[in-house]
Design a protein around this motif. Structure first.
Motif, mmCIF file in Angstrom:
data_model
loop_
_atom_site.group_PDB
_atom_site.id
_atom_site.type_symbol
_atom_site.label_atom_id
_atom_site.label_comp_id
_atom_site.label_asym_id
_atom_site.label_seq_id
_atom_site.Cartn_x
_atom_site.Cartn_y
_atom_site.Cartn_z
ATOM 1 N N GLU A 166 85.366 46.484 56.564
ATOM 2 C CA GLU A 166 86.554 47.259 56.889
ATOM 3 C C GLU A 166 86.428 47.977 58.229
ATOM 4 N N GLU A 167 85.860 47.299 59.205
ATOM 5 C CA GLU A 167 85.824 47.780 60.568
ATOM 6 C C GLU A 167 85.822 46.571 61.498
ATOM 7 N N PRO A 168 86.505 46.671 62.642
ATOM 8 C CA PRO A 168 86.566 45.536 63.560
ATOM 9 C C PRO A 168 85.280 45.405 64.368
ATOM 10 N N VAL A 169 85.233 44.393 65.218
ATOM 11 C CA VAL A 169 84.090 44.211 66.106
ATOM 12 C C VAL A 169 84.164 45.262 67.216
ATOM 13 N N TYR A 170 83.100 46.020 67.364
ATOM 14 C CA TYR A 170 83.025 47.014 68.420
ATOM 15 C C TYR A 170 82.195 46.484 69.584
ATOM 16 N N LEU A 171 82.298 47.159 70.700
ATOM 17 C CA LEU A 171 81.529 46.776 71.878
ATOM 18 C C LEU A 171 80.036 46.772 71.567
ATOM 19 N N SER A 172 79.593 47.732 70.784
ATOM 20 C CA SER A 172 78.173 47.827 70.455
ATOM 21 C C SER A 172 77.685 46.664 69.606
ATOM 22 N N ASP A 173 78.606 45.941 68.949
ATOM 23 C CA ASP A 173 78.218 44.803 68.117
ATOM 24 C C ASP A 173 77.791 43.598 68.940
ATOM 25 N N VAL A 174 78.062 43.616 70.233
ATOM 26 C CA VAL A 174 77.661 42.503 71.092
ATOM 27 C C VAL A 174 76.150 42.303 71.045
ATOM 28 N N SER A 175 75.425 43.379 70.789
ATOM 29 C CA SER A 175 73.959 43.287 70.735
ATOM 30 C C SER A 175 73.484 42.361 69.616
ATOM 31 N N SER B 1 90.472 50.477 71.814
ATOM 32 C CA SER B 1 89.174 51.008 71.389
ATOM 33 C C SER B 1 88.064 50.551 72.323
ATOM 34 N N TRP B 2 88.113 49.289 72.758
ATOM 35 C CA TRP B 2 87.086 48.773 73.660
ATOM 36 C C TRP B 2 87.150 49.468 75.021
ATOM 37 N N MET B 3 88.347 49.687 75.528
ATOM 38 C CA MET B 3 88.470 50.358 76.823
ATOM 39 C C MET B 3 87.948 51.786 76.741
ATOM 40 N N ASN C 49 73.947 55.023 67.488
ATOM 41 C CA ASN C 49 72.719 54.397 67.979
ATOM 42 C C ASN C 49 72.927 53.612 69.273
ATOM 43 N N ALA C 50 74.124 53.059 69.444
ATOM 44 C CA ALA C 50 74.392 52.222 70.607
ATOM 45 C C ALA C 50 75.196 52.946 71.677
ATOM 46 N N ASP C 51 76.108 53.834 71.267
ATOM 47 C CA ASP C 51 77.036 54.458 72.207
ATOM 48 C C ASP C 51 76.567 55.811 72.733
ATOM 49 N N VAL C 52 75.636 56.451 72.051
ATOM 50 C CA VAL C 52 75.242 57.816 72.431
ATOM 51 C C VAL C 52 73.745 57.952 72.678
ATOM 52 N N LEU C 53 72.935 57.689 71.666
ATOM 53 C CA LEU C 53 71.500 57.990 71.733
ATOM 54 C C LEU C 53 70.766 57.311 72.890
ATOM 55 N N PRO C 54 71.088 56.057 73.255
ATOM 56 C CA PRO C 54 70.345 55.442 74.372
ATOM 57 C C PRO C 54 70.505 56.174 75.692
ATOM 58 N N HIS C 55 71.607 56.918 75.872
ATOM 59 C CA HIS C 55 71.882 57.592 77.138
ATOM 60 C C HIS C 55 71.354 59.024 77.170
ATOM 61 N N ALA D 249 63.916 46.483 55.985
ATOM 62 C CA ALA D 249 63.710 45.075 55.623
ATOM 63 C C ALA D 249 64.821 44.196 56.190
ATOM 64 N N GLN D 250 64.966 44.265 57.506
ATOM 65 C CA GLN D 250 65.918 43.414 58.231
ATOM 66 C C GLN D 250 65.394 43.280 59.656
ATOM 67 N N ASP D 251 66.252 42.859 60.561
ATOM 68 C CA ASP D 251 65.856 42.729 61.954
ATOM 69 C C ASP D 251 65.778 44.108 62.609
ATOM 70 N N ALA D 252 64.695 44.377 63.317
ATOM 71 C CA ALA D 252 64.473 45.701 63.906
ATOM 72 C C ALA D 252 65.454 46.019 65.024
ATOM 73 N N SER D 253 66.044 44.986 65.637
ATOM 74 C CA SER D 253 66.941 45.221 66.774
ATOM 75 C C SER D 253 68.366 45.553 66.345
ATOM 76 N N ASN D 254 68.671 45.379 65.053
ATOM 77 C CA ASN D 254 70.025 45.681 64.581
ATOM 78 C C ASN D 254 70.403 47.117 64.923
ATOM 79 N N TYR D 255 71.623 47.278 65.473
ATOM 80 C CA TYR D 255 72.144 48.604 65.832
ATOM 81 C C TYR D 255 71.186 49.366 66.754
ATOM 82 N N ASN D 256 70.474 48.611 67.587
ATOM 83 C CA ASN D 256 69.660 49.236 68.639
ATOM 84 C C ASN D 256 68.482 50.040 68.078
ATOM 85 N N ARG D 257 68.110 49.781 66.817
ATOM 86 C CA ARG D 257 67.107 50.629 66.165
ATOM 87 C C ARG D 257 65.749 50.567 66.859
ATOM 88 N N SER D 258 65.326 49.376 67.273
ATOM 89 C CA SER D 258 63.999 49.264 67.882
ATOM 90 C C SER D 258 63.882 50.155 69.118
#
Length: 769
Positions: free
Chosen positions: A253-262, A372-374, A492-498, A517-526
């Motif tokens: 119940e959420e669309p594709v966001y810019l951060s999902d490109v990762s 939303s993307w803009m 994790n993708a839009d705020v914390l990295p900056h 127990a998934q991929d460590a790079s999901n949502y920029n976690r690594s």
């Protein structure tokens, strides 16, 4: 024939724009009545009159120019087919009710939009059009007319090139327009905006999204410069994006966001969420398109699409169009700094007070996903608080340094002297709280008992069916989602990295471990966990080789919670104080199967058999979690080291319908949490909080000292309703004292994320004395 083709092209566009207006509305049905009303409705009569008039005019004009009539002395220019077709299209488009709505509605919206009616004002005798409004309307009309004056001839010229098997800029323009109109519909149809309310898409949203998609398509044509190959690339990209958007919304119940490109960096995990049959069909479709492109490019529309001058000119045009768009979005809140653009500027502000507070997903459904993307691309993390400056930041810091000193007078413990385990339990929320759901027995009896014997209650999530990473980020940092702009989709993708410095509860510990127990790079976690100084991030992939999780027991395709608990126990060192950030996966969707030992039954009023099956499988899975959690705590009690567990569900599963929450909207954000200690629970309270309040609640239950920043978070927790940090938080009424506390937090949060960092990592504000 050409007049007929242009007329049919107009009707096609008119129909799809009207269809897009209804896209995403849950109650909408595409039927004959809709087709009749929007394909052969009032515009059909206008079309016949206009075509007939132009036909007669053309007939007499040609006779005049051929000197068959006495008016030949006027020396009138000859009319070409392009002139006639363009005149028809411009007239139809400009007189269309959709164009009229585009010009008028952004200026004078309905009262629910909270805009002021300024079209007319009262005088003693009559109503007079205000001069400012007249000027604005005139400029808008002229602006739209100029756009049509440029676009319609290009469309007609492109149509001519298409028929004649020739290439050129106009053909790329026509193709971009057609593909953008179709893609706009597919994107918005994949977003059901009706969960909170059945609302039509905002006026101007379609035009804006079609424009953005056209710019992207034109850029691809410029880069590839081969019509057929570029068209196939655009079809694959636009089609794939539309499919991904619909899939994500149907599941979360959420669309594709810019951060999902990762996620493209990890296709294996990405494709695991899609049905294998659909993947095969998609692959076959791509192969067929490639074969089609090879065949067509050899026989039709051969050669370059444009010369280098046209390409450079087109690129300059795209940049010139994007400059005011980017400038307007970069100054989204500072409206006085914008370069005012007719239609665009009004559309950007339209209904924001009614829409943006409902979240990025709802905004995408009503103001378009491109909006939303803009905002994500050009917008900031937060609006600058009116009082923000160095003096005010220092004033707030001093205020809470005093409060921290007062709190610490009665606090005797240091949180870094024990081991703390944060466990985010995927999609865990007891369905027995929902009035229309019937469960044979309580699926979480152990967790409820733990809540009652320690500190526990309801945690309010910021999302329904998704938002895991946001719950995780807020629980660690205490930065509420409610204070960020609506363009922030994933913290994790839009705020914390900056951020130069991230205030996290984990900062109090030297030994830090993350387990997922998934991929460590999901949502920029690594990246985030590395930035927070975690020594280990145990995951299934994209982590250090020594930290890879192997031989993991699973339940219906996901690593079981029992296995994750065993992984935690393997890493606990009783001789050290440690911090764990753990995310489970067992109860992640889909819920199409269950192979455990639970025999619970569950159903809901209004659910069909298939949806009830999903509900029952989900309920049995969380019942399995309940048993594993109790056994995990039993094991922790045997360890000779003080250990505190902060356990919470991140959001509800996306298996319910809008009707489920109709009586009480807040229930769609209610999950379960507890804070438990293996060496006696001094606190025994049942309280409701949001995920940004876990740190102050943890410190309170452990009688642990606080930093000034944590004192501020404690003040928010004690005095402000926890519901303020939810998607319906704007409906929570705050008094002046509560607003003042939130204002203090906003100043600190802005300083951390978007401001000058007057309080940096070395500041005593973030340190415990």
């Amino acid at each position: 024939m050409k007049l007929t083709i242009v007329s049919m092209l107009y009707l096609f566009f008119h129909f799809f724009i009207n269809l897009s207006n209804q896209a995403g509305i849950e109650t909408f049905e595409l039927n004959y009545q809709f087709v009749k009303a929007n394909m052969i409705g009032t515009n059909y009569g206008l079309l016949i009159l206009l075509v007939g008039f132009v036909t007669l005019l053309t007939y007499f004009w040609q006779r005049i120019t051929k000197k068959e009539l006495a008016l030949d002395r006027l020396a009138l220019p000859k009319l070409t087919d392009l002139h006639i077709m363009s005149a028809i299209l411009i007239s139809l488009a400009f007189l269309d009710n959709l164009t009229t709505k585009l010009i008028w509605d952004p200026d004078f919206g309905p009262s629910s939009s909270r805009w002021i009616y300024r079209l007319v004002y009262n005088t003693p005798n009559n109503l007079i059009l205000a001069r400012e409004d007249f000027t604005r309307l005139f400029v808008d009309q002229l602006f739209v007319f100029i756009i049509l004056l440029v676009a319609c001839p290009l469309i007609c010229r492109g149509l001519s090139l298409l028929i004649k098997n020739k290439t050129g800029f106009s053909l790329a323009f026509l193709s971009s327009f057609i593909l953008s109109v179709l893609t706009n519909y597919l994107i918005q149809d994949g977003i059901t905006s009706g969960r909170l309310a059945n609302t039509n898409i905002v006026t101007g949203a379609i035009a804006f999204q079609v424009l953005i998609l056209m710019l992207v398509a034109m850029l691809i044509y410029l880069l590839i410069n081969r019509f057929v190959i570029a068209t196939v690339v655009i079809v694959v990209l636009f089609g794939g994006f539309s499919f991904a958007n619909a899939q994500k919304y149907s599941q979360r119940e959420e669309p594709v966001y810019l951060s999902d490109v990762s996620w493209l960096k990890n296709p294996k995990t990405l494709f695991s969420f899609v049905d294998t049959k659909l993947l095969i069909l998609g692959l076959v479709a791509i192969i067929l398109l490639v074969v089609f492109a090879i065949f067509m490019s050899r026989k039709y529309y051969r050669g370059s699409l444009m010369g280098w001058k046209a390409r450079v000119g087109s690129l300059v045009g795209i940049v010139l169009i994007m400059l005011p768009i980017g400038q307007n979005f970069s100054q989204f809140s500072a409206t006085e700094k914008r370069v005012k653009v007719p239609i665009l500027t009004y559309y950007m502000d339209l209904y924001n007070s009614d829409i943006l507070w409902k979240g990025a997903s709802y905004t995408a459904g009503t103001k378009s996903l491109s909006f939303s993307w803009m905002r994500q691309i050009f917008g900031g993390e937060m609006d600058k608080p009116a009082q923000y400056n160095k003096t005010k930041v220092q004033e707030v810091a001093k205020k809470y340094e005093t409060l921290a000193a007062q709190i610490n007078q009665t606090r005797t413990e240091k949180i870094e002297d024990q081991t703390v385990i944060y466990i985010l339990s995927e999609s865990l929320s007891n369905p027995n709280r929902l009035p229309d759901v019937t469960v044979s027995e309580n699926p979480l009896p152990n967790i409820d008992a733990i809540k009652n014997s320690s500190t526990g209650g309801i945690m309010y999530s910021n999302g329904y069916g998704g938002g895991t990473a946001n719950m995780e980020a807020q629980s660690l940092t205490g930065l509420p989602m409610a204070n960020f702009n609506s363009n922030v989709a994933v913290i994790n993708a839009d705020v914390l990295p900056h951020m130069d410095f991230i205030p996290s509860i984990s900062n109090a510990f030297e030994n830090k471990i993350a387990i997922h127990a998934q991929d460590a790079s999901n949502y920029n976690r690594s990246l985030i966990y590395k930035k927070l100084g975690f020594q280990h991030f145990y995951a299934l992939s994209n982590t250090a080789k020594s930290d890879l999780l192997t031989n993991q027991a699973s339940l219906d395709g996901q690593v079981s919670d029992q296995q994750t608990y065993d992984d935690i126990l393997d890493q606990i060192n009783p001789k050290q104080s440690q911090f764990f950030s753990v995310m489970t996966m067992q109860n992640h969707m889909p819920y199409s199967a269950y192979s455990g030992d639970s025999t619970l039954t569950a159903s809901a009023d209004g659910f069909d058999a298939a949806r009830n099956n999903l509900l029952q499988n989900y309920t049995r899975k969380i019942n399995t979690t309940d048993k594993a959690t109790q056994e995990f705590l039993n094991q922790l009690e045997k360890i000779d080291k003080k250990i505190t567990v902060v356990f919470y569900g991140d959001h509800l599963p996306s298996i319910y319908t809008a009707a489920t929450f109709q009586k009480s909207p807040i229930t769609q954000y209610e999950t379960d949490y507890f804070i438990w200690t293996n060496q006696g629970n001094a606190s025994n309270s049942h309280e409701n909080i949001n995920s940004a309040e876990f740190t102050p609640k943890l410190l309170e239950t452990q009688n642990a000292k606080v930093s000034p920043y944590e004192a501020l978070l404690s003040q928010v927790m004690w005095n402000v309703p926890a519901e303020y940090n939810t998607p319906i938080g704007k409906t929570v009424k705050l008094d002046k004292s509560q607003e003042a506390i939130i204002d203090d937090l906003k100043i600190i949060q802005y300083d951390l994320t978007s401001g000058q960092q007057y309080l940096d990592a070395s500041s005593s504000f973030y340190k415990t004395k």
